[in-house]
Write a protein that holds these residues in place. Structure first.
Motif, PDB file in Angstrom:
ATOM      1  N   VAL A  53       0.867  -1.176   0.000  1.00 36.25           N
ATOM      2  CA  VAL A  53       0.000   0.000   0.000  1.00 36.25           C
ATOM      3  C   VAL A  53       0.903   1.225   0.000  1.00 36.25           C
ATOM      4  O   VAL A  53       1.778   1.356   0.867  1.00 36.25           O
ATOM      5  CB  VAL A  53      -0.938   0.025   1.223  1.00 36.25           C
ATOM      6  N   ARG A  54       0.711   2.102  -0.992  1.00 39.17           N
ATOM      7  CA  ARG A  54       1.561   3.282  -1.146  1.00 39.17           C
ATOM      8  C   ARG A  54       0.730   4.551  -0.951  1.00 39.17           C
ATOM      9  O   ARG A  54      -0.279   4.737  -1.638  1.00 39.17           O
ATOM     10  CB  ARG A  54       2.209   3.302  -2.522  1.00 39.17           C
ATOM     11  N   ILE A  55       1.129   5.384  -0.018  1.00 41.40           N
ATOM     12  CA  ILE A  55       0.490   6.680   0.223  1.00 41.40           C
ATOM     13  C   ILE A  55       1.417   7.756  -0.335  1.00 41.40           C
ATOM     14  O   ILE A  55       2.599   7.802   0.004  1.00 41.40           O
ATOM     15  CB  ILE A  55       0.236   6.919   1.727  1.00 41.40           C
ATOM     16  N   ILE A  56       0.892   8.609  -1.203  1.00 43.82           N
ATOM     17  CA  ILE A  56       1.687   9.675  -1.827  1.00 43.82           C
ATOM     18  C   ILE A  56       1.100  11.010  -1.402  1.00 43.82           C
ATOM     19  O   ILE A  56      -0.087  11.283  -1.631  1.00 43.82           O
ATOM     20  CB  ILE A  56       1.686   9.542  -3.357  1.00 43.82           C
ATOM     21  N   LEU A  57       1.921  11.837  -0.742  1.00 43.73           N
ATOM     22  CA  LEU A  57       1.501  13.168  -0.333  1.00 43.73           C
ATOM     23  C   LEU A  57       1.930  14.162  -1.396  1.00 43.73           C
ATOM     24  O   LEU A  57       3.114  14.231  -1.748  1.00 43.73           O
ATOM     25  CB  LEU A  57       2.147  13.534   1.007  1.00 43.73           C
ATOM     26  N   GLY A  58       0.978  14.945  -1.907  1.00 47.74           N
ATOM     27  CA  GLY A  58       1.283  15.883  -2.992  1.00 47.74           C
ATOM     28  C   GLY A  58       1.110  15.173  -4.320  1.00 47.74           C
ATOM     29  O   GLY A  58       0.285  14.281  -4.477  1.00 47.74           O
TER      30      GLY A  58
END
Length: 493
Positions: free
Chosen positions: A476-481
């Motif tokens: 699971v990858r969370i990308i901010l911006g």
């Protein structure tokens, strides 16, 4: 008179105006083309006359020279019947060329007429001598007749060259006259072209003022209405043609729109006032509900829970149970963080601290069965993130990804900065699942935690991507911006 013409022009239809203006431009253009064409025709005719005279004279000279060459071959002792035929053929060619040099009292100058007449007379006498020469046999003495023919041919050649020289001189004079005529005509063409250009500019100016400028004003007024500016002054009407009538209709339409807009604005103000009253009532109702919720929440008494856990931790320390004390303290910290309701956005370092508390609780439970790895970039600890985005993902990996794995389970949490933005990855080597089969089968029950995290990240300008493969694991990858694309969510139940 001028005023009457202007009135007539303004009340003429656009089709008639366009036809008249285009007709005037075409007439001026065709007049210019006609003048140029006629002058080119005259120039071509004069040039053709000069060149034809040159060709006639040089053609006769060439033919007569060929005839003399054939005579030289014929006079030789070894001549044959074929040589005689070639000589007679050359004589016929010279006679044809001689026909083109016949004198003309009307077309030739006096000197050229006399030279042509001399050539014709000399050729007539030459042909008589030549006929007598041809009647002689090869065995007879041909030298004396041959010399007589050569003398006569020299005179004929001299007359012809004099004629050629006279033609060259006269041609040069004629060419000089043609150049002077071309110069005078060029000046006339330039004057006519200047007049034509002035007329075309005048036509375009009239067309611009009577057609294009009113259309541009009409387009500008339409743009004003499109941009919401309805109070522009009405357009002036100067003509009674189609454009003038259109402008009159446009002014009426603009006035009606202005009245309608004002009426709608008044109605909107009244509706806005009523809406404000309704919003105030809704806000009051919401505040009442928040007060009731706060009253219910206060009944939970979270401080009682914190104090109780602190008391148990103190007893464990007195009894010499440091592991129990540590677990109770971390559970107390975890509950305190969970029950805090004042913050929706926290730092990434605070989330990692909570995750560490949760991991130590789980390590106590699972021991070496699950290995936790946290690789965090300290420079990113101050990054603001939504609250509770890491612990639910790790819990999901434990409960669903490593549920059927008796040993060698591994969960890795990593934070780093990439070209896409700040990336947080939670990866496990659990059972995984096939995303394509999951979607084609209508989708499994998605994780409530992942769906909640995905929605909160979307509202805060981030996104969540899930990658999984049966028998390999899930990431699971969370990308901010980044670009804020739609989330690719496929979770386990």
């Amino acid at each position: 008179m001028r005023k009457r013409l202007l009135q007539t022009w303004y009340h003429t239809s656009i089709r008639a105006k366009s036809t008249f203006l285009v007709g005037m431009m075409l007439i001026m253009t065709w007049l210019l083309v006609l003048m140029v064409t006629l002058r080119l025709h005259d120039f071509s005719g004069a040039s053709s006359i000069i060149m034809n005279d040159y060709l006639d004279i040089t053609g006769f000279l060439d033919a007569f020279s060929e005839e003399n060459v054939s005579l030289e071959a014929y006079i030789r002792p070894v001549s044959t019947e074929q040589t005689r035929k070639e000589y007679l053929s050359a004589i016929e060619a010279t006679d044809r060329r001689l026909q083109e040099l016949q004198p003309s009292r009307t077309g030739d100058l006096r000197q050229e007429y006399m030279l042509k007449q001399a050539i014709c007379n000399a050729m007539e006498y030459y042909r008589k001598s030549q006929a007598a020469f041809l009647e002689l046999g090869q065995e007879e003495d041909l030298i004396q007749p041959y010399l007589s023919l050569k003398t006569q041919s020299a005179y004929i050649d001299g007359y012809t060259r004099d004629l050629l020289h006279s033609r060259i001189v006269q041609g040069g004079e004629q060419w000089h006259e043609i150049e002077e005529t071309n110069w005078r005509n060029s000046r006339r063409f330039m004057w006519f072209l200047s007049i034509t250009t002035a007329v075309v500019v005048l036509i375009l100016t009239v067309f611009n003022r009577s057609v294009l400028r009113p259309l541009a004003a009409l387009g500008w007024a339409a743009d004003q209405i499109r941009d919401g500016r309805y109070d522009a002054p009405p357009l002036s009407v100067k003509s009674g043609d189609e454009i003038g009538r259109t402008i009159q209709s446009f002014n009426l339409m603009q006035e009606e729109i202005r009245r309608t807009i004002h009426a709608l604005e008044q109605q909107s103000e009244m509706e806005q006032h009523l809406l404000e009253k309704e919003v105030e009532a809704a806000q009051m109702q919401r505040k009442l509900q928040e007060i009731r919720f706060a009253q219910l929440q206060s009944q939970i008494k979270p401080h009682f829970l914190f104090n109780t856990l602190s008391t148990i931790a103190a007893l464990a320390r007195e009894e010499g149970a440091p592991l129990s004390e540590n677990l109770i303290l971390r559970l107390s910290s975890f509950f305190r963080y969970s029950l805090e309701s004042g913050e929706a956005i926290v730092t990434l370092g605070r989330e990692l601290q909570l995750l560490q508390d949760y991991i130590e609780l789980q390590e106590t439970r699972y021991g070496d069965r699950i290995i936790f790895e946290v690789m965090a970039d300290p420079a990113l600890n101050g990054t603001k993130v939504p609250k509770f985005i890491l612990q639910p993902l790790v819990e999901n990996s434990i409960v669903h990804g490593l549920k059927g794995r008796p040993e060698s389970g591994r969960i890795r949490v990593r934070t780093r900065r990439t070209r896409r933005g700040i990336t947080i990855t939670v990866t496990d080597n659990g059972c995984g699942f096939n995303v394509s089969e999951n979607l084609s089968a209508g989708g499994r029950r998605q994780s409530v935690g992942i769906a909640n995290i995905s929605e909160r990240m979307r509202l805060n300008g981030g996104r969540v991507n899930v990658f999984s493969m049966s028998g390999v694991g899930t990431s699971v990858r969370i990308i901010l911006g980044g670009d804020g694309n739609d989330q690719n969510i496929s979770g386990r139940g």
